[in-house]
Design an enzyme around this catalytic site. Structure first.
Site, PDB file in Angstrom:
ATOM      1  CD  GLU A 204      -2.696   1.233   2.578  1.00 60.05           C
ATOM      2  OE1 GLU A 204      -3.135   0.124   2.942  1.00 60.05           O
ATOM      3  OE2 GLU A 204      -2.961   2.306   3.166  1.00 60.05           O
ATOM      4  CD  GLU A 209      -3.385   7.432   5.265  1.00 57.80           C
ATOM      5  OE1 GLU A 209      -4.413   6.811   5.620  1.00 57.80           O
ATOM      6  OE2 GLU A 209      -2.234   7.122   5.635  1.00 57.80           O
TER       7      GLU A 209
END
Length: 316
Positions: A204, A209
């Site tokens: 990932e 974020e």
């Protein structure tokens, strides 16, 4: 011998050229009748001393140039160097210029709550236009407080799985982030083989974020076996006005390194290797989650907020 070089498009703003990678050379030597130029493994010949060469290695690189001037069986040699910028080639993009639903050729949807998506998230993802639509040149992903399918919040999670994936290159995503306690927007990628090997074996890459409870703190993170969940490899950078202004979130991904940037400011470099899952095709995901293990406490006064994405561009 005199060797002159002219980098095409060179200016005060672009000291290493305009990205074409083209350099024009002019070579002169007394009584010379022919010239040869060696660039890497390539040899160019000229009777006039005029050469034009296009450098194809992306990025800003220095190159050594070797030149010989001939008259019969006599010659002299010289050397120079040039530093030139070659823009990468755009492989794929979505500019979000067509109003309505996001382009179905580029994006599908994850829907539902899926037991909190492994993070105790409280939103329900839909494929409704109310939660994801394109208007005025940007994609809007909208997180809303509303009763829906037994949940109190709706949002959208778009993914390019099965539509576009790639291995290595540079990614630029220009976006403005949502605001509010509990909001958790993400621009990220998963390995194509997630359906067969699962997570985190697929790898990932979290390009960006942000959590509303930690305003203006941007996370760039990699998850892989032994480094998943809260044990991911990454770093953070504080950028002002992430919820009120657009910023460019970038990834530079190669077999040897994975670099994270905001507005071209490097804030994390990860050493990639053949033993890691970051050497295969990955697809994009864009979403806003609410609450959960990372999003944290939800502001009870929250009603709605939007992540706007101006473009997603991939270069190789």
């Amino acid at each position: 011998m005199i060797i002159n070089s002219e980098i095409v498009g060179k200016s005060a703003s672009f000291p290493d050229g305009d990205g074409s990678g083209t350099v024009n050379f002019s070579v002169s030597a007394t009584n010379a009748t022919s010239y040869k130029m060696l660039i890497g493994s390539e040899t160019l010949s000229s009777t006039t001393g005029k050469f034009s060469y296009n450098f194809n290695t992306p990025g800003t690189n220095s190159h050594d140039i070797f030149v010989s001037a001939y008259r019969g069986d006599k010659f002299i040699s010289g050397k120079t160097s040039v530093t030139v910028y070659k823009a990468p080639t755009q492989l794929w993009s979505d500019e979000f210029n067509t109003d309505g639903f996001p382009n179905p050729n580029n994006w599908g949807y994850d829907t539902g709550n899926n037991n909190g998506w492994g993070n105790n998230e409280v939103q329900y993802y839909t494929n409704r236009q109310e939660n994801a639509y394109v208007s005025n040149g940007t994609l809007k992903i909208v997180l809303k407080k509303e009763a829906y399918q037994g949940f109190n919040y709706t949002s959208a999670r778009l993914l390019s799985k099965g539509k576009f994936s790639f291995k290595y290159g540079r990614v630029d995503i220009r976006a403005k982030l949502p605001a509010g306690g509990g909001t958790w927007p993400a621009l990220w990628m998963l390995g194509d083989n997630i359906s067969t090997v699962g997570w985190p074996a697929c790898g990932e890459i979290d390009i960006m974020e942000h959590v509303g409870n930690q305003l203006n703190k941007i996370y760039g993170t990699l998850h892989h076996p032994g480094h998943s969940g809260g044990n991911g490899d990454g770093a953070t950078i504080n950028i002002p006005n992430v919820t009120t202004e657009f910023h460019v979130y970038s990834l530079d991904w190669s077999p040897s390194q994975i670099k994270f940037y905001v507005d071209n400011q490097l804030f994390y470099t990860f050493a990639n290797s053949a033993s890691l899952p970051f050497n295969q095709n990955f697809f994009f995901i864009m979403n806003i989650a609410m609450g959960g293990n990372f999003g944290g406490a939800v502001d009870p006064n929250f009603n709605s907020s939007t992540m706007e994405v101006d473009y997603v561009r991939v270069y190789q």
